[in-house]
Enzyme design. Structure first.
Site, short mmCIF file in Angstrom:
data_model
loop_
_atom_site.label_atom_id
_atom_site.label_comp_id
_atom_site.label_asym_id
_atom_site.label_seq_id
_atom_site.Cartn_x
_atom_site.Cartn_y
_atom_site.Cartn_z
CD GLU A 119 1.30 4.01 1.56
OE1 GLU A 119 1.51 4.44 0.46
OE2 GLU A 119 2.21 3.50 2.07
CE LYS A 144 3.47 6.92 -1.38
NZ LYS A 144 3.23 5.48 -1.12
CB CYS A 170 4.59 5.60 2.53
SG CYS A 170 5.60 4.07 2.61
#
Length: 575
Positions: free
Chosen positions: A45, A114, A150
């Site tokens: 990430e 994200k 994540c």
């Protein structure tokens, strides 16, 4: 459409803000992935900018540098080598996103943003990023790959969306900081997402330290039957190849290494060692300097520093005064010699006596007390900082979590310094880690093996040695009791009544809670240190310095002298 995929996992460290350096690391990793025969290489990430970038990522110049770097790397994928999935900040339609870019055949093939931005504990992503839309899979060689980022897998909605829109396998880039319980939590989360989606998952995590956080890597994959597909090492950089195959039941990882992971004291020690090493290296210090007192805390820190940096880069200084016992001098020298660290003695009597002489008129008519004791600590702190200024080594502080909790430390004295590797480790575990280190050499350590911390240091009663015959237990409960109470108050946020119900004395519990509250202003001025626990001071536990709440316990009674809410606000253990 293909029935096989070779995917390289770049479990690497990247430095926050070092776009050029991180781009160079990505190129090196891609070259290694090509050598291994990979068709695709996955990075952690926000690899290009480093994680967590905090408010630095809001700088337009940094955002543009990342954009330029992504375009450069994309062009390089036109060479027939592996495609790249890499994390980067990305501004789109005036909004800044935490993104992953697929780079292949000389272009930016697609981007995914994200969705679930964490905003708890150590995370503040909602402060700087905008959530992306619910994602669909990306297509690579005809394979539909989901790339949740994540936190996107810690709830079920995003993986459900990917599954419903045709994803066949999930590649998850992460910036997941270490804490003692996190590996089990990651595994349980991945198992839950597999149960809901029926899809195999590759979980890639970064490694290395970033200020107070340390990332352990420990990347892993589970197939759709929950079987372990691969396990990468902890606290080690690696580019590892995994091979995937389409079967009648879907995609499965059929080849990947499986490394055993450290646990218990081994992982705690490795985390503290890695955090210290990367902090020193990232900030370009030539080495460190620390006060080696002959006590357990400084001995453990010296061992950590020697293991992290190599003994020659660790300058150990004994700073004796009239209350320093000969056994402390002997033990400090023996510890430094066993570690192979440079060692010297600088007596502090001239400095302390100079302070006392200067303060003589102002303190006339008063009796000696903690003021004079603290002058010793502050003289030591000043000397260590002078050595740092002159020779460049960073001062390492040595206060453990028990001391940081109750303020058993001196501002501008033993709290002076740039970093503290044991700041989030309670005193009882300091002893356990010292014994563990004497029996083990952690992976990657640069220090010697054997009993590097003399047994006498471990077995002696701890003392600040600021007055005759002083021990820590003059001011504090036994550390076994103190640490158990603190764990309830700090990690678990338990009410006093609950802790008392465990069998602890109510007056002791209230006193510890009182000390915990009034020491907040000290902790705000303490050096950063490696996060080890589920709730460290600083990034996790953010309390106001000035506030009026105290847990009254059972019951509130203004005449009860165990109710410290009504006692004066004093620093009884400021040593």
């Amino acid at each position: 459409m293909t029935d096989t995929l070779s995917i390289a996992l770049a479990q690497l460290s990247s430095r926050v803000g070092d776009i050029a350096g991180n781009l160079a690391r990505a190129r090196q990793a891609r070259a290694e992935a090509a050598r291994l025969g990979a068709e695709l290489v996955l990075f952690p990430e926000l690899f290009l900018v480093g994680y967590p970038p905090e408010d630095l990522v809001l700088k337009p110049a940094l955002q543009e540098a990342c954009r330029v770097a992504i375009h450069e790397l994309a062009q390089e994928t036109g060479d027939g080598g592996p495609a790249v999935l890499i994390g980067t900040p990305w501004r789109e339609a005036g909004k800044l996103h935490n993104a992953v870019a697929l780079l292949e055949e000389g272009r930016i093939a697609t981007l995914r943003f994200k969705v679930d931005l964490p905003n708890y504990g150590v995370f503040d992503e909602k402060r700087v990023f905008t959530p992306g839309p619910m994602p669909g899979p990306i297509s690579f060689k005809g394979v539909r790959i989901g790339v949740p980022i994540c936190e996107d897998i810690w709830g079920g909605d995003i993986v459900e969306c990917l599954s419903e829109t045709g994803a066949e396998l999930l590649l998850v880039p992460n910036g997941s900081p270490f804490r003692r319980t996190v590996r089990d939590e990651r595994t349980h989360t991945v198992v839950a997402r597999i149960a809901e989606s029926g899809l195999p998952i590759a979980y890639l995590n970064r490694v290395g330290g970033q200020d107070e956080l340390v990332f352990d890597g420990a990347s892993f994959g589970l197939n759709a039957d929950y079987g372990l597909a691969f396990q990468l090492p902890a606290f080690v950089e690696t580019v590892a190849l995994t091979r995937w195959q389409r079967t009648s039941a879907g995609w499965a990882c059929v080849e990947g290494g499986k490394t055993s992971l450290p646990d218990g004291h081994a992982q705690t020690y490795s985390a503290a060692m890695a955090g210290l090493r990367d902090y020193v290296e990232a900030n370009r210090f030539p080495g460190v300097v620390l006060g080696l007192s002959g006590g357990i805390d400084s001995a453990l820190v010296a061992a950590l520093a020697a293991d992290a940096l190599g003994p020659s880069r660790v300058r150990c200084v004994m700073l004796p005064y009239r209350y320093t016992a000969q056994i402390s001098l002997d033990d400090a020298k023996l510890c430094a010699n066993r570690l192979g660290c440079p060692y010297e003695i600088i007596p502090i009597a001239p400095a302390v006596e100079g302070f006392l002489a200067a303060l003589g008129p102002a303190l006339a008519g008063t009796s000696p007390d903690i003021t004079e004791e603290n002058l010793q600590s502050r003289a030591r702190g000043t000397i260590l900082m002078a050595l740092s200024n002159k020779f460049g080594g960073m001062v390492v502080t040595t206060g453990n979590k028990s001391e940081m909790s109750v303020g058993y430390a001196t501002l501008y004295g033993d709290m002076n310094g740039g970093f503290n590797p044991i700041k989030d480790i309670y005193k009882t575990e300091v002893y356990e880690l010292a014994r563990w280190r004497n029996a083990h050499v952690p992976a990657g350590a640069l220090g010697p093996d054997g009993e590097v911390i003399p047994l006498n240091i471990i077995e002696r009663a701890p003392s600040a040695e600021l007055r005759e015959n002083q021990t820590d237990q003059d001011s504090l409960p036994p550390y076994e009791v103190l640490d158990a109470i603190l764990h309830g108050l700090v990690e678990e946020e338990r009410p006093i009544a609950d802790i008392v119900a465990q069998g602890f004395d109510i007056a002791t519990v209230k006193r510890i809670e009182h000390l915990l509250n009034i020491a907040e202003y000290k902790r705000r001025q303490a050096a950063p240190g490696v996060k080890i626990s589920t709730r460290n001071f600083g990034r996790d536990r953010r309390y106001p310095i000035s506030h009026g709440f105290r847990d009254p316990g059972i019951p509130v009674n203004p005449s009860d002298d165990t109710n410290v809410l009504f006692q004066p606000r004093i620093n009884a253990v400021d040593v």
